[in-house]
Design an enzyme around this catalytic site. Structure first.
Site, PDB file in Angstrom:
ATOM      1  N   ASP A  63     -80.434  13.651 -33.419  1.00  0.00           N
ATOM      2  CA  ASP A  63     -81.063  12.755 -32.445  1.00  0.00           C
ATOM      3  C   ASP A  63     -80.233  12.830 -31.170  1.00  0.00           C
ATOM      4  O   ASP A  63     -79.128  13.390 -31.165  1.00  0.00           O
ATOM      5  CB  ASP A  63     -81.097  11.326 -33.000  1.00  0.00           C
ATOM      6  CG  ASP A  63     -81.833  10.340 -32.081  1.00  0.00           C
ATOM      7  OD1 ASP A  63     -82.650  10.798 -31.254  1.00  0.00           O
ATOM      8  OD2 ASP A  63     -81.583   9.127 -32.187  1.00  0.00           O
ATOM      9  N   SER A  64     -80.735  12.229 -30.111  1.00  0.00           N
ATOM     10  CA  SER A  64     -79.971  12.168 -28.876  1.00  0.00           C
ATOM     11  C   SER A  64     -78.746  11.266 -29.012  1.00  0.00           C
ATOM     12  O   SER A  64     -77.812  11.360 -28.217  1.00  0.00           O
ATOM     13  CB  SER A  64     -80.857  11.665 -27.732  1.00  0.00           C
ATOM     14  OG  SER A  64     -81.334  10.362 -28.035  1.00  0.00           O
ATOM     15  N   CYS A 119     -85.734  12.285 -33.719  1.00  0.00           N
ATOM     16  CA  CYS A 119     -85.850  11.804 -32.349  1.00  0.00           C
ATOM     17  C   CYS A 119     -87.286  12.035 -31.919  1.00  0.00           C
ATOM     18  O   CYS A 119     -87.766  13.173 -31.935  1.00  0.00           O
ATOM     19  CB  CYS A 119     -84.890  12.576 -31.436  1.00  0.00           C
ATOM     20  SG  CYS A 119     -85.067  12.209 -29.677  1.00  0.00           S
ATOM     21  N   GLU A 140     -79.202  -1.127 -27.986  1.00  0.00           N
ATOM     22  CA  GLU A 140     -77.830  -0.636 -28.050  1.00  0.00           C
ATOM     23  C   GLU A 140     -76.838  -1.598 -27.400  1.00  0.00           C
ATOM     24  O   GLU A 140     -75.622  -1.386 -27.470  1.00  0.00           O
ATOM     25  CB  GLU A 140     -77.717   0.742 -27.396  1.00  0.00           C
ATOM     26  CG  GLU A 140     -78.388   1.849 -28.180  1.00  0.00           C
ATOM     27  CD  GLU A 140     -77.982   3.236 -27.709  1.00  0.00           C
ATOM     28  OE1 GLU A 140     -77.246   3.325 -26.702  1.00  0.00           O
ATOM     29  OE2 GLU A 140     -78.394   4.219 -28.343  1.00  0.00           O
ATOM     30  N   CYS A 158     -90.083   5.285 -31.576  1.00  0.00           N
ATOM     31  CA  CYS A 158     -88.700   5.604 -31.217  1.00  0.00           C
ATOM     32  C   CYS A 158     -87.838   5.161 -32.386  1.00  0.00           C
ATOM     33  O   CYS A 158     -88.042   4.076 -32.938  1.00  0.00           O
ATOM     34  CB  CYS A 158     -88.287   4.880 -29.934  1.00  0.00           C
ATOM     35  SG  CYS A 158     -86.531   5.080 -29.506  1.00  0.00           S
ATOM     36  N   HIS A 206     -85.002   3.994 -32.531  1.00  0.00           N
ATOM     37  CA  HIS A 206     -84.257   2.751 -32.317  1.00  0.00           C
ATOM     38  C   HIS A 206     -85.044   1.519 -32.779  1.00  0.00           C
ATOM     39  O   HIS A 206     -84.446   0.512 -33.185  1.00  0.00           O
ATOM     40  CB  HIS A 206     -83.940   2.573 -30.829  1.00  0.00           C
ATOM     41  CG  HIS A 206     -82.760   3.334 -30.342  1.00  0.00           C
ATOM     42  ND1 HIS A 206     -82.740   4.708 -30.261  1.00  0.00           N
ATOM     43  CD2 HIS A 206     -81.539   2.914 -29.906  1.00  0.00           C
ATOM     44  CE1 HIS A 206     -81.567   5.102 -29.770  1.00  0.00           C
ATOM     45  NE2 HIS A 206     -80.820   4.033 -29.558  1.00  0.00           N
TER      46      HIS A 206
END
Length: 273
Positions: A10-11, A73, A152, A184, A186
Site C-alpha cells: 500500500d502507499s 491500495c 491518521e 479506501c 483506511h
C-alpha cells in the site's frame, strides 16, 4: 505446499487492514508487507505516476520471493492492476474487483455509493467493474480528500471525523443508495462512524474481508497454499521511517508491529518502465 510468502503493499499503513484479514483467513501463510510511506499519499497524484509507483513496488516484492502480490491500495489498484498482472510473474490480486462484485450482489435498489480518494474516483474503475457484474446498477461516486488525514491523525474518532463523514455521506443519502463501497483501505478503521451516519438499512462493503476471500481462492486454484497447522510469520518493510510506520501501523493492524525494515524501490524503476 508452497512456503513462499504472500506480498502485500500500500502507499502506507492503510493496507494493514487487508493484511489483518489475510492473517485471520490464512493464519498458516507467511506475509511480507511493504508500505511506500516515502511517497504517500497516492490519492491526489496523477494516475500515471501511481501506476509507476505500483510497478516499482510490485517488482520489489517479486524480488523478495513472494508467490502472490496483493495490491492493498484502492488507488494503486485503480491505476495499475492490469499493468502489474502483465508485468509480474506471480498472480496479482487487487481490492476493487472483490468490492465491486460484493456491492453489485448486495444492492436491492440498484443504487451503489462509492467513497474513495480523488484518483480512485477519477479512474472510473469501480463503475466499470460494478457494471460488468450488473449493467443496471447506478454508481454514485464521492471523492473524500479529508478522511485519510483525519484517520491518521491524533483523534480518528473525534467530532471532526464524524462531521467529514456526514459531509460525504449527504449526497449518497440524497441519491437513495442502499449499498456503499468504502473504497479506501483506511476507511474500515472508522466503520462504526460510517454505520452510524448511514444507518443499518445501508450495507457497507469494504475491501479487507472480500479481498482475503479472493486471495484464499486464488492460492487454492493455483495450488500454492502453504502447509496448515502452523502460524505464519510477517515481515514489515517501508520506504519511509520505520519507527513512524510501527507506531501508526498498530492502529491499522490491531496487532504489534515490530522490526520494520527500511527499503528503497528505486532500483526497480528500470524494470517498471
Amino acid at each position: 505446499m508452497d512456503a513462499r510468502p504472500i506480498g502485500v503493499f500500500d502507499s502506507g499503513v492503510g493496507g494493514l487492514t487487508v493484511l489483518h484479514e489475510l492473517l485471520v483467513t490464512l493464519p498458516h501463510e507467511d506475509a511480507v508487507y511493504l508500505g511506500d510511506n516515502a511517497r504517500l499519499p497516492y490519492g491526489p497524484r496523477p494516475l500515471a505516476e501511481v501506476r509507476r509507483f505500483a510497478l516499482e513496488v510490485g517488482h520489489h516484492l517479486q524480488e523478495e520471493g513472494v508467490k502472490l502480490v496483493v495490491v492493498a491500495c484502492n488507488t494503486a489498484t485503480a491505476a495499475g492492476l492490469p499493468d502489474l498482472q502483465r508485468a509480474l510473474d506471480v498472480p496479482v490480486v487487487g481490492v476493487l474487483h472483490p468490492e465491486a462484485h460484493a456491492a453489485a450482489l448486495a444492492t436491492r435498489k440498484r443504487r451503489v455509493g462509492l467513497l474513495a480518494t480523488e484518483a480512485t474516483v477519477a479512474s472510473g474503475r469501480y463503475e466499470a467493474l460494478v457494471h460488468a457484474h450488473d449493467a443496471s446498477v447506478e454508481v454514485v461516486s464521492v471523492p473524500c480528500p479529508r478522511l485519510v488525514p483525519l484517520i491518521e491523525g491524533p483523534d480518528p474518532f473525534g467530532d471532526e471525523t464524524t462531521e467529514a463523514v456526514r459531509e460525504v455521506a449527504a449526497p449518497l443519502r440524497d441519491a437513495g443508495v442502499d449499498t456503499v463501497i468504502l473504497g479506501c483501505t483506511h476507511y474500515p478503521i472508522i466503520r462504526p462512524i460510517f454505520q452510524r451516519v448511514f444507518g443499518r438499512a445501508v450495507t457497507l462493503v469494504f475491501s479487507a474481508d472480500e479481498t482475503a476471500r479472493e486471495v484464499s481462492e486464488t492460492l487454492a486454484r493455483k495450488g500454492i497454499e502453504n502447509g496448515e497447522g502452523r502460524e505464519g510469520s510477517i515481515r514489515f518493510l517501508t520506504t519511509g521511517d520505520p519507527d513512524d510506520f510501527a507506531e501508526m501501523g498498530k492502529r491499522f493492524l490491531q496487532l504489534p508491529v515490530r522490526d520494520v525494515e527500511r527499503v528503497t524501490v528505486a532500483a526497480a524503476a528500470s524494470q517498471a518502465a
